[in-house]
Design a protein around this motif. Sequence first.
Motif, PDB file in Angstrom:
ATOM      1  N   SER A  50       0.856  -1.186   0.000  1.00  0.00           N
ATOM      2  CA  SER A  50       0.000   0.000   0.000  1.00  0.00           C
ATOM      3  C   SER A  50       0.895   1.241   0.000  1.00  0.00           C
ATOM      4  O   SER A  50       2.083   1.175   0.301  1.00  0.00           O
ATOM      5  CB  SER A  50      -0.901   0.005   1.223  1.00  0.00           C
ATOM      6  N   GLN A  51       0.290   2.365  -0.327  1.00  0.00           N
ATOM      7  CA  GLN A  51       1.058   3.603  -0.487  1.00  0.00           C
ATOM      8  C   GLN A  51       1.744   4.040   0.811  1.00  0.00           C
ATOM      9  O   GLN A  51       2.950   4.301   0.820  1.00  0.00           O
ATOM     10  CB  GLN A  51       0.103   4.706  -0.979  1.00  0.00           C
ATOM     11  N   ASN A  52       0.985   4.101   1.883  1.00  0.00           N
ATOM     12  CA  ASN A  52       1.582   4.535   3.150  1.00  0.00           C
ATOM     13  C   ASN A  52       2.646   3.567   3.636  1.00  0.00           C
ATOM     14  O   ASN A  52       3.671   3.981   4.182  1.00  0.00           O
ATOM     15  CB  ASN A  52       0.503   4.688   4.224  1.00  0.00           C
ATOM     16  N   GLU A  53       2.403   2.272   3.406  1.00  0.00           N
ATOM     17  CA  GLU A  53       3.381   1.264   3.823  1.00  0.00           C
ATOM     18  C   GLU A  53       4.683   1.439   3.045  1.00  0.00           C
ATOM     19  O   GLU A  53       5.777   1.341   3.603  1.00  0.00           O
ATOM     20  CB  GLU A  53       2.794  -0.136   3.613  1.00  0.00           C
ATOM     21  N   ARG A  81      -4.028  -0.246  -7.661  1.00  0.00           N
ATOM     22  CA  ARG A  81      -5.384  -0.784  -7.644  1.00  0.00           C
ATOM     23  C   ARG A  81      -5.883  -0.744  -6.211  1.00  0.00           C
ATOM     24  O   ARG A  81      -5.100  -0.607  -5.272  1.00  0.00           O
ATOM     25  CB  ARG A  81      -5.416  -2.210  -8.191  1.00  0.00           C
ATOM     26  N   ARG A  82      -7.186  -0.881  -6.047  1.00  0.00           N
ATOM     27  CA  ARG A  82      -7.779  -0.831  -4.721  1.00  0.00           C
ATOM     28  C   ARG A  82      -7.715  -2.205  -4.087  1.00  0.00           C
ATOM     29  O   ARG A  82      -7.938  -3.208  -4.765  1.00  0.00           O
ATOM     30  CB  ARG A  82      -9.238  -0.366  -4.858  1.00  0.00           C
ATOM     31  N   ASN A  83      -7.414  -2.276  -2.819  1.00  0.00           N
ATOM     32  CA  ASN A  83      -7.465  -3.544  -2.095  1.00  0.00           C
ATOM     33  C   ASN A  83      -8.922  -3.904  -1.821  1.00  0.00           C
ATOM     34  O   ASN A  83      -9.635  -3.155  -1.163  1.00  0.00           O
ATOM     35  CB  ASN A  83      -6.718  -3.396  -0.760  1.00  0.00           C
ATOM     36  N   PRO A  84      -9.380  -5.051  -2.359  1.00  0.00           N
ATOM     37  CA  PRO A  84     -10.797  -5.408  -2.194  1.00  0.00           C
ATOM     38  C   PRO A  84     -11.161  -5.704  -0.735  1.00  0.00           C
ATOM     39  O   PRO A  84     -12.297  -5.456  -0.322  1.00  0.00           O
ATOM     40  CB  PRO A  84     -10.951  -6.679  -3.049  1.00  0.00           C
ATOM     41  N   ARG A  93       2.140  -1.533  -7.495  1.00  0.00           N
ATOM     42  CA  ARG A  93       3.069  -2.461  -8.117  1.00  0.00           C
ATOM     43  C   ARG A  93       3.867  -1.711  -9.160  1.00  0.00           C
ATOM     44  O   ARG A  93       3.342  -0.819  -9.809  1.00  0.00           O
ATOM     45  CB  ARG A  93       2.317  -3.571  -8.878  1.00  0.00           C
ATOM     46  N   ALA A  94       5.107  -2.102  -9.355  1.00  0.00           N
ATOM     47  CA  ALA A  94       5.876  -1.541 -10.465  1.00  0.00           C
ATOM     48  C   ALA A  94       5.287  -2.063 -11.765  1.00  0.00           C
ATOM     49  O   ALA A  94       4.927  -3.231 -11.866  1.00  0.00           O
ATOM     50  CB  ALA A  94       7.342  -1.944 -10.345  1.00  0.00           C
ATOM     51  N   SER A  95       5.157  -1.200 -12.760  1.00  0.00           N
ATOM     52  CA  SER A  95       4.709  -1.654 -14.081  1.00  0.00           C
ATOM     53  C   SER A  95       5.883  -2.303 -14.799  1.00  0.00           C
ATOM     54  O   SER A  95       7.022  -2.253 -14.328  1.00  0.00           O
ATOM     55  CB  SER A  95       4.230  -0.456 -14.887  1.00  0.00           C
TER      56      SER A  95
END
Lengths: 136, 136
Positions: A50-53, A81-84, A93-95
């Motif tokens: 996640s972004q903050n992590e 992407r959103r975590n469901p 994720r890196a593209s």
Amino acid sequence: MTDYKLDDQIGFVLRRVNQRHLAIFSQLLPELTPTQFAALAKLIEVVEVSQNELGRLIAMDAATIKGVVDRLARRGLLEARRNPNDSRRKLLRASSEGKVLYENVVATALRISEKTMDPLSTGEKVQFLGLLKRLW
Amino acid sequence: MTDYKLDDQIGFVLRRVNQRHLAIFSQLLPELTPTQFAALAKLIEVVEVSQNELGRLIAMDAATIKGVVDRLARRGLLEARRNPNDSRRKLLRASSEGKVLYENVVATALRISEKTMDPLSTGEKVQFLGLLKRLW
DNA sequence: AATATATTGTTTGTGTGCAAATGAAGTTTG
DNA sequence: CAAACTTCATTTGCACACAAACAATATATT
């Protein structure tokens, strides 16, 4: 009357050394800032976070990592992407472009570290980095 | 496949040590930023200088020193006048408030440097600062 | 004296970096 | 279960930091 010499204060010297390092970095690797490279490198290492992590892993607060991630995303170097299971979380994720860029520049990143420490002998480099790390 | 460890790169460690130093600084001396303190200290040392010259003395470019000087001036810590011999130049001096503030906090500034290097022994501090200075 | 060059301070744009506030969405506790 | 709390991402505001462009002013060259 205290005798204060700016040039002998660790904070001031730290700032100047950092300036020199930044100059070397932007000369050898102008495609990315040190911050962006750190985020990309860590993201590839951990695969998905996640972004903050991600920010926590590389010592950037929530506001800072947001800007860095936005800039990397705008250039297509990472995907979100959103975590469901937890819709607050933005999973990163890196593209494939991000991975390719990383592979293309990681050797240069190592050369940047080398060049920054170039004024020191091999033994001194090890010694210096050891002392520096203890000041975290 | 190059083995790249972010935590072993001097740029990354430098950034983290700087973060820790900044935290210590703002805790012990919240009245001024490190940058503002550096500008004030240098200004008192040299008595009178032009704005860009002050920036050069403490390694800040023209755009950066302008902001720092503006903020110090807004708080009345320095005074500016035009150089009659060269009307491009803005001559700066610490105000009496600026001098008083400096005298009141310079001992604290020294304590900040000490505290930042606290994890090291006395011998290591000298050694570390010596190596660090060679990386300017 | 006229032209070219350099310097001073300013502004704009981009990128960190942190504090504080916010709404949305989870988790814990009574 | 409901209230309290925690966490996630976002936004705003402030402070560096550098690049690039600019007008005003000096200095050097011809």
